[in-house]
Design an enzyme around this catalytic site. Structure first.
Site, PDB file in Angstrom:
ATOM      1  N   HIS A 134       0.841  -1.210   0.000  1.00 10.48           N
ATOM      2  CA  HIS A 134       0.000   0.000   0.000  1.00 10.48           C
ATOM      3  C   HIS A 134       0.874   1.259   0.000  1.00 10.48           C
ATOM      4  O   HIS A 134       0.672   2.166  -0.809  1.00 10.48           O
ATOM      5  CB  HIS A 134      -0.940   0.035   1.205  1.00 10.48           C
ATOM      6  N   HIS A 160       1.451   5.244  -2.616  1.00 10.07           N
ATOM      7  CA  HIS A 160       1.858   6.621  -2.323  1.00 10.07           C
ATOM      8  C   HIS A 160       3.076   7.123  -3.085  1.00 10.07           C
ATOM      9  O   HIS A 160       3.148   8.305  -3.420  1.00 10.07           O
ATOM     10  CB  HIS A 160       2.160   6.768  -0.828  1.00 10.07           C
ATOM     11  N   GLU A 192      -5.595   9.613   0.122  1.00  6.75           N
ATOM     12  CA  GLU A 192      -5.946   8.183   0.163  1.00  6.75           C
ATOM     13  C   GLU A 192      -7.035   7.789  -0.845  1.00  6.75           C
ATOM     14  O   GLU A 192      -6.937   6.755  -1.484  1.00  6.75           O
ATOM     15  CB  GLU A 192      -6.398   7.766   1.568  1.00  6.75           C
ATOM     16  N   SER A 211      -3.971   0.987  -4.466  1.00  7.28           N
ATOM     17  CA  SER A 211      -3.481  -0.291  -3.944  1.00  7.28           C
ATOM     18  C   SER A 211      -4.609  -1.302  -3.727  1.00  7.28           C
ATOM     19  O   SER A 211      -4.371  -2.375  -3.189  1.00  7.28           O
ATOM     20  CB  SER A 211      -2.706  -0.061  -2.635  1.00  7.28           C
TER      21      SER A 211
HETATM   22 FE   LIG Z   1      -1.954   5.333   2.878  1.00  6.19          FE
END
Ligand SMILES: [Fe+2]
Length: 253
Positions: free
Chosen positions: A124, A129, A170, A189
């Protein structure tokens, strides 16, 4: 909340060594399967900035070496990756961001968590990111967010600022010439929520609205029922540039 990472060797800023040699071949293989599954979705659902960045990274075969990626990242936008044992306290997190350091969890999920994991893991944090940290405007925004986080702590308003992170960094969507696309790491993700966020008829997709975001509670255990769409990273930067102090005061009433 009990966290599953090993915090015993973490420094005062919660950084650890990545200990890349300790990953097993099974872990590299699981990472590769996660990477392949998401990569099939990316052309249709990810924003162009994300797609361009991942193409420049050698990250598809095995869990990346953070030090190697940091060399590329530093040149591009001045950011670096810091290895951490998992979620870290707000102050440490904001301080890292405000110094252009992005904390990435070192451990990988178990095979039975292929589709869903409660805590962020290396897949993730890295896949979701890191690519956008190569985009200069996004990278500057996240740096400003970190500074804003430290300020929100002083103003007792982290709860509100965290909602901004949630609905942008996010779970954010972005308008592109090809249609609405995802840029949020929680979407990038996720095998299920990435297509859901972009094309499922169920959820609301609202134009970015700072105050509404800060008034919206978010869901951590199922797909979001509301997404917020920015026009561009410049748009996000512009909308979040003002001093939030009066807004926080309003929200607390
Ligand atoms: Fe995150």
């Amino acid at each position: 909340m009990s966290l599953r990472g090993d915090y015993s060797r973490a420094g005062s800023d919660f950084s650890v060594e990545q200990d890349w040699e300790k990953y097993t071949s099974e872990e590299h293989a699981l990472y590769r399967r996660l990477f392949e599954r998401q990569s099939k979705l990316v052309p249709r659902y990810a924003c162009p900035e994300w797609i361009e960045a991942i193409a420049g990274l050698d990250a598809s075969r095995e869990i990346p070496k953070f030090g190697e990626v940091t060399k590329q990242l530093k040149k591009a936008t001045g950011w670096e990756i810091v290895a951490v044992p998992g979620l870290i306290p707000d102050e440490a997190f904001f301080t890292h961001l405000a110094n252009r350091r992005f904390p990435v969890t070192v451990w990988l999920r178990k095979p039975e968590e292929f589709d869903y994991i409660v805590e962020p893991d290396v897949f993730h944090d890295f896949f979701g990111h890191v690519p956008l940290l190569f985009d200069p405007v996004y990278a500057d925004h996240l740096y400003e967010y970190g500074k804003g986080g430290l300020k929100a702590m002083r103003l007792d308003a982290v709860k509100f600022l965290a909602r901004l992170y949630w609905f942008t960094i996010e779970f954010g969507l972005i308008r592109t010439p090809a249609g609405t696309r995802a840029y949020g790491a929680g979407l990038m993700s996720s095998g299920g929520e990435l297509p859901h966020s972009v094309e499922d008829p169920g959820p609301k997709r609202l134009p970015f609205d700072l105050e509404r975001i800060m008034r919206t509670e978010y869901l951590i255990d199922r797909y979001q029922d509301t997404y917020f769409v920015i026009d561009s990273f410049e748009h996000l930067m512009r909308e979040t540039a003002p001093d939030f102090t009066p807004l926080y005061a309003r929200l607390k009433k």
